[in-house]
Write a protein that holds these residues in place. Structure first.
Motif, mmCIF file in Angstrom:
data_model
loop_
_atom_site.group_PDB
_atom_site.id
_atom_site.type_symbol
_atom_site.label_atom_id
_atom_site.label_comp_id
_atom_site.label_asym_id
_atom_site.label_seq_id
_atom_site.Cartn_x
_atom_site.Cartn_y
_atom_site.Cartn_z
ATOM 1 N N VAL A 1 83.129 47.498 77.447
ATOM 2 C CA VAL A 1 82.265 46.753 78.365
ATOM 3 C C VAL A 1 81.467 45.724 77.570
ATOM 4 C CG1 VAL A 1 80.396 46.896 80.058
ATOM 5 C CG2 VAL A 1 82.083 48.753 79.894
ATOM 6 N N ILE B 1 76.841 44.503 83.992
ATOM 7 C CA ILE B 1 77.150 45.939 84.012
ATOM 8 C C ILE B 1 76.127 46.720 83.194
ATOM 9 C CG2 ILE B 1 78.833 47.681 83.273
ATOM 10 C CD1 ILE B 1 81.048 45.792 84.083
ATOM 11 N N ILE C 1 79.619 52.625 87.941
ATOM 12 C CA ILE C 1 80.374 51.371 87.941
ATOM 13 C C ILE C 1 81.873 51.673 87.889
ATOM 14 C CG2 ILE C 1 80.815 49.210 86.716
ATOM 15 C CD1 ILE C 1 78.032 49.363 87.929
ATOM 16 N N THR C 2 82.619 51.016 88.749
ATOM 17 C CA THR C 2 84.083 51.094 88.702
ATOM 18 C C THR C 2 84.608 49.821 88.056
ATOM 19 O OG1 THR C 2 84.157 52.429 90.718
ATOM 20 C CG2 THR C 2 86.213 51.348 90.040
ATOM 21 N N LEU C 3 85.303 49.984 86.922
ATOM 22 C CA LEU C 3 85.832 48.837 86.192
ATOM 23 C C LEU C 3 87.144 48.350 86.822
ATOM 24 C CD1 LEU C 3 85.218 50.096 82.537
ATOM 25 C CD2 LEU C 3 83.738 48.611 83.930
ATOM 26 N N GLU C 4 87.582 47.171 86.385
ATOM 27 C CA GLU C 4 88.806 46.583 86.929
ATOM 28 C C GLU C 4 90.023 47.470 86.688
ATOM 29 O OE1 GLU C 4 89.261 42.695 85.358
ATOM 30 O OE2 GLU C 4 87.506 41.858 86.407
ATOM 31 N N ASP C 5 90.020 48.234 85.600
ATOM 32 C CA ASP C 5 91.169 49.101 85.305
ATOM 33 C C ASP C 5 91.078 50.445 86.021
ATOM 34 O OD1 ASP C 5 89.183 50.431 83.950
ATOM 35 O OD2 ASP C 5 89.978 50.047 81.940
ATOM 36 N N ARG D 1 88.640 52.723 85.850
ATOM 37 C CA ARG D 1 87.748 53.709 85.245
ATOM 38 C C ARG D 1 86.374 53.668 85.915
ATOM 39 N NH1 ARG D 1 86.896 52.560 79.334
ATOM 40 N NH2 ARG D 1 87.364 50.404 79.955
#
Length: 307
Positions: free
Chosen positions: A168, A173, A183-187, A189
């Motif tokens: 990150v 964020i 937080i939900t990441l683009e991948d 996670r």
């Protein structure tokens, strides 16, 4: 968070001590100053400090005896000419609203900022996302309140290195995690904020009491306080005199601090009968019961560290 004494004497101004006023400096926490009592010439005392009247956000009055309120109309008036534009809220016993409004009306004083006056009763009198202020009646010749200022717990320190290791980059964020948001990441996670924050920082507690006899409500307000400000108008051994005049002794203040489990005690509202040579003895009397005791002096500052 720092506590600054503008006046520490009892009854009337003296050469060594002006009458009561205490500033709680919350400059880092909210860019503001809270005043507790505004005795005569408080605004003159402020002139000798770095305090800015425009920073004053709230004023808490313990009781309506003159040595705690005679400086209030002048301070409110002068603030208009010192860049004060933000709202000020005054909290105090019944009668404080009439006193302020009558003083400003008769002197034809116009304030350039909003003024809110709240006549209080026992209980929580203020709460926001940072602080809670509780008031309780003490024992004095007229209604006198004590205030317990409770800082809410803060999130722990952001573990920035750990976030960077997780891929990150510094940015929004980081702020969301600091605020405790998942937080939900683009991948795909999902980052749990608890994994990227240090231990929660416990909020601090400051107790500031008005004039009072030894009483149960003082003990309740002082429970586990980081700093207790307690009047000590009389020396140890003068408990009968203190009771008759609705005040406290050095020993009684120390006993409250000990029973309440406070971290630090500072004695104030010192009678002018005690000169500079007597002050050390007053502290020694209290230290027999509560070792971490100090005595207030005009322009003395006490830092209240994070827990």
């Amino acid at each position: 968070m720092d506590l600054f004494f503008l006046g520490t004497g009892a009854g009337m101004p003296a050469k060594l001590r002006n009458v009561t006023s205490i500033a709680l400096k919350l400059l880092e926490e909210r860019g503001a100053v809270w005043l507790f009592d505004v005795g005569e010439a408080t605004q003159h005392q402020i002139l000798h400090t770095s305090l800015k009247p425009r920073r004053i956000e709230k004023i808490f009055i313990t009781h309506l005896h003159g040595d705690h309120i005679y400086g209030l109309p002048g301070l409110l008036s002068s603030r208009s000419f010192q860049g004060g534009e933000s709202e000020v809220t005054v909290y105090g016993p019944k009668g404080i609203k009439e006193y302020i409004e009558m003083s400003l009306s008769l002197s034809q004083t116009y304030l350039k900022y909003p003024l809110s006056i709240i006549e209080i009763s026992e209980g929580i009198i203020f709460e926001d996302d940072q602080f809670i202020v509780e008031a309780r009646l003490l024992e004095h010749g007229i209604p006198s309140y004590g205030y317990r200022i409770m800082e809410k717990d803060r999130p722990g320190t952001l573990l920035a290195d750990k976030l960077i290791e997780a891929g990150v980059k510094p940015g929004p964020i980081f702020r969301q995690i600091k605020n405790g948001e998942s937080i939900t990441l683009e991948d795909g996670r999902v980052l749990d904020p608890n994994e990227f924050l240090g231990p929660e920082q416990k909020g601090r507690v400051v107790t500031i009491l008005g004039d009072t006899r030894y009483c149960e409500n003082a003990l309740m307000l002082a429970k586990e306080a980081d700093l207790l400000i307690h009047e000590a108008t009389f020396s140890k051994g003068e408990e009968t005199l203190a009771y008759d005049y609705f005040h406290s002794t050095t020993y009684q203040a120390a006993d409250i601090a000990r029973k309440a489990g406070c971290k630090q005690l500072c004695l104030t509202h010192i009678s002018s009968r005690y000169d500079r040579n007597d002050w050390r003895e007053l502290v020694a009397e209290a230290m027999e019961t509560f070792p971490n005791t100090d005595i207030a002096e005009d322009f003395k500052e006490i830092h209240i560290p994070l827990r």
